[in-house]
Scaffold this motif. Structure first.
Motif, mmCIF file in Angstrom:
data_model
loop_
_atom_site.group_PDB
_atom_site.id
_atom_site.type_symbol
_atom_site.label_atom_id
_atom_site.label_comp_id
_atom_site.label_asym_id
_atom_site.label_seq_id
_atom_site.Cartn_x
_atom_site.Cartn_y
_atom_site.Cartn_z
ATOM 1 N N TYR A 29 88.043 -12.208 26.260
ATOM 2 C CA TYR A 29 89.123 -12.895 25.558
ATOM 3 C C TYR A 29 89.050 -12.553 24.071
ATOM 4 O O TYR A 29 87.959 -12.450 23.495
ATOM 5 C CB TYR A 29 88.983 -14.401 25.772
ATOM 6 N N ARG A 30 90.226 -12.410 23.469
ATOM 7 C CA ARG A 30 90.301 -12.044 22.054
ATOM 8 C C ARG A 30 91.074 -13.118 21.307
ATOM 9 O O ARG A 30 92.167 -13.515 21.716
ATOM 10 C CB ARG A 30 90.988 -10.680 21.888
ATOM 11 N N GLN A 31 90.447 -13.606 20.220
ATOM 12 C CA GLN A 31 91.078 -14.681 19.450
ATOM 13 C C GLN A 31 90.759 -14.496 17.972
ATOM 14 O O GLN A 31 89.677 -14.040 17.602
ATOM 15 C CB GLN A 31 90.581 -16.047 19.930
ATOM 16 N N ARG A 32 91.732 -14.889 17.147
ATOM 17 C CA ARG A 32 91.539 -14.780 15.709
ATOM 18 C C ARG A 32 90.969 -16.087 15.177
ATOM 19 O O ARG A 32 91.556 -17.161 15.349
ATOM 20 C CB ARG A 32 92.871 -14.475 15.024
ATOM 21 N N ILE A 33 89.795 -16.004 14.548
ATOM 22 C CA ILE A 33 89.113 -17.182 14.013
ATOM 23 C C ILE A 33 88.785 -16.920 12.549
ATOM 24 O O ILE A 33 88.109 -15.938 12.221
ATOM 25 C CB ILE A 33 87.824 -17.495 14.807
ATOM 26 N N ASN A 34 89.280 -17.816 11.684
ATOM 27 C CA ASN A 34 89.052 -17.688 10.239
ATOM 28 C C ASN A 34 89.461 -16.308 9.719
ATOM 29 O O ASN A 34 88.760 -15.680 8.918
ATOM 30 C CB ASN A 34 87.588 -17.957 9.887
ATOM 31 N N GLY A 35 90.568 -15.830 10.237
ATOM 32 C CA GLY A 35 91.107 -14.561 9.766
ATOM 33 C C GLY A 35 90.456 -13.338 10.369
ATOM 34 O O GLY A 35 90.800 -12.210 10.008
ATOM 35 N N GLU A 36 89.527 -13.537 11.302
ATOM 36 C CA GLU A 36 88.821 -12.401 11.913
ATOM 37 C C GLU A 36 89.038 -12.417 13.419
ATOM 38 O O GLU A 36 88.922 -13.459 14.067
ATOM 39 C CB GLU A 36 87.330 -12.487 11.591
ATOM 40 N N TRP A 37 89.348 -11.238 13.965
ATOM 41 C CA TRP A 37 89.541 -11.131 15.409
ATOM 42 C C TRP A 37 88.180 -11.011 16.101
ATOM 43 O O TRP A 37 87.355 -10.176 15.738
ATOM 44 C CB TRP A 37 90.405 -9.916 15.753
ATOM 45 N N ILE A 38 87.972 -11.879 17.085
ATOM 46 C CA ILE A 38 86.701 -11.901 17.828
ATOM 47 C C ILE A 38 87.000 -11.714 19.306
ATOM 48 O O ILE A 38 87.867 -12.400 19.870
ATOM 49 C CB ILE A 38 85.946 -13.225 17.605
ATOM 50 N N THR A 39 86.284 -10.772 19.922
ATOM 51 C CA THR A 39 86.400 -10.532 21.358
ATOM 52 C C THR A 39 85.085 -10.915 22.029
ATOM 53 O O THR A 39 84.014 -10.454 21.616
ATOM 54 C CB THR A 39 86.713 -9.059 21.650
#
Length: 284
Positions: A29-39
């Protein structure tokens, strides 16, 4: 890691927020957290449960941790199952487990172990903080032992073992011993010798309603107590048995001769009575 649960806790579990979660892998899953994309992997499960971080294997107790432990005052009644929730108990169980895995190191440590006799027990009860985390040699009869499932702990152990020891040389004070995993405290029928680390004094009320405190130890080894004889005792015992055997033979021979003489005397007496009766019959 992302985790989705059907039950989400309303509050966090503590300062570390360490949790136990299980579930099914769904996808990356890929989500943007605090302006950063995390997979990261996404898991789907039922709920989050409180847990504790795993502790790395330890060879020595952390005295800074143990010194914060408070012994329970006599007169309070506490369930020993609460010991399974103490991080200090699991900390010593960690050290004890590593000691158990290294028999040579354990044998060397046992040479310096403090012998728990009545005088040492009396001082330990007065000054438990001086003995915290020290290795003791314990002796006694296991009067009760139990191994059962346990909750989350820093060793990731699924079981914890407990036992009560009685030693007549220690008066009416019982000893409580603990060990991670399945530890065979009741392996021996008679007395056992154990080695372990002193944890604390645990207060409880016995079945007669008497308030007591039991020293608690986290142990790493156990062996059967052997009954030994003093040096040179074997020849003395064999000599004693030889004398007893000789006396037995003499007594047996004397009794047999006495019985034989008695039988001869009875036979002679019977014969005299018969002749006397026969003579009387002839005279009449």
């Amino acid at each position: 890691m992302f985790y989705v649960a059907t039950q989400v806790p309303d509050t966090l579990f503590g300062g570390d927020n360490f949790v136990l979660a299980d579930g099914y892998f769904y996808k990356n899953y890929r989500q943007r957290i605090n302006g950063e994309w995390i997979t990261a992997p996404l898991f789907v499960g039922s709920q989050l449960l409180p847990s504790v971080a795993a502790e790395a294997p330890l060879l020595q107790p952390d005295m800074r941790m143990l010194n914060k432990l408070k012994d329970q005052p006599i007169g309070t009644d506490n369930n020993t199952l609460e010991l399974d929730k103490l991080k200090e108990m699991w900390h010593l169980a960690n050290v004890a487990r590593e000691m158990r895995r290294d028999p040579e190191r354990a044998a060397e440590a046992n040479k310096e172990a403090i012998m728990l006799d009545f005088a040492t027990l009396s001082d330990l009860v007065k000054n438990p903080e001086l003995y915290r985390g020290q290795i003791f040699e314990l002796g006694g009869e296991v009067v009760e032992a139990h191994t059962g499932r346990t909750g989350e702990n820093s060793l990731r152990s699924r079981e914890v073992s407990s036992a009560w020891l009685r030693n007549s040389f220690l008066g009416d004070t019982l000893l409580h011993v603990k060990a991670a995993d399945n530890f065979a405290f009741d392996e021996y029928v008679g007395n056992s010798i154990l080695h372990g680390y002193f944890l604390m004094l645990w207060a409880y009320t016995d079945r007669q309603g008497v308030p007591r405190r039991a020293p608690v130890f986290v142990v790493y080894d156990s062996r059967e107590q052997q009954t030994t004889m003093p040096q040179g005792a074997n020849p003395m015992i064999y000599g004693f048995l030889a004398v007893i055997s000789l006396l037995g033979v003499i007594l047996f021979t004397a009794v047999r001769r006495e019985n034989k003489n008695r039988a001869v005397a009875i036979q002679a007496l019977t014969e005299r009575k018969r002749k006397r009766r026969q003579r009387n019959d002839n005279e009449s």
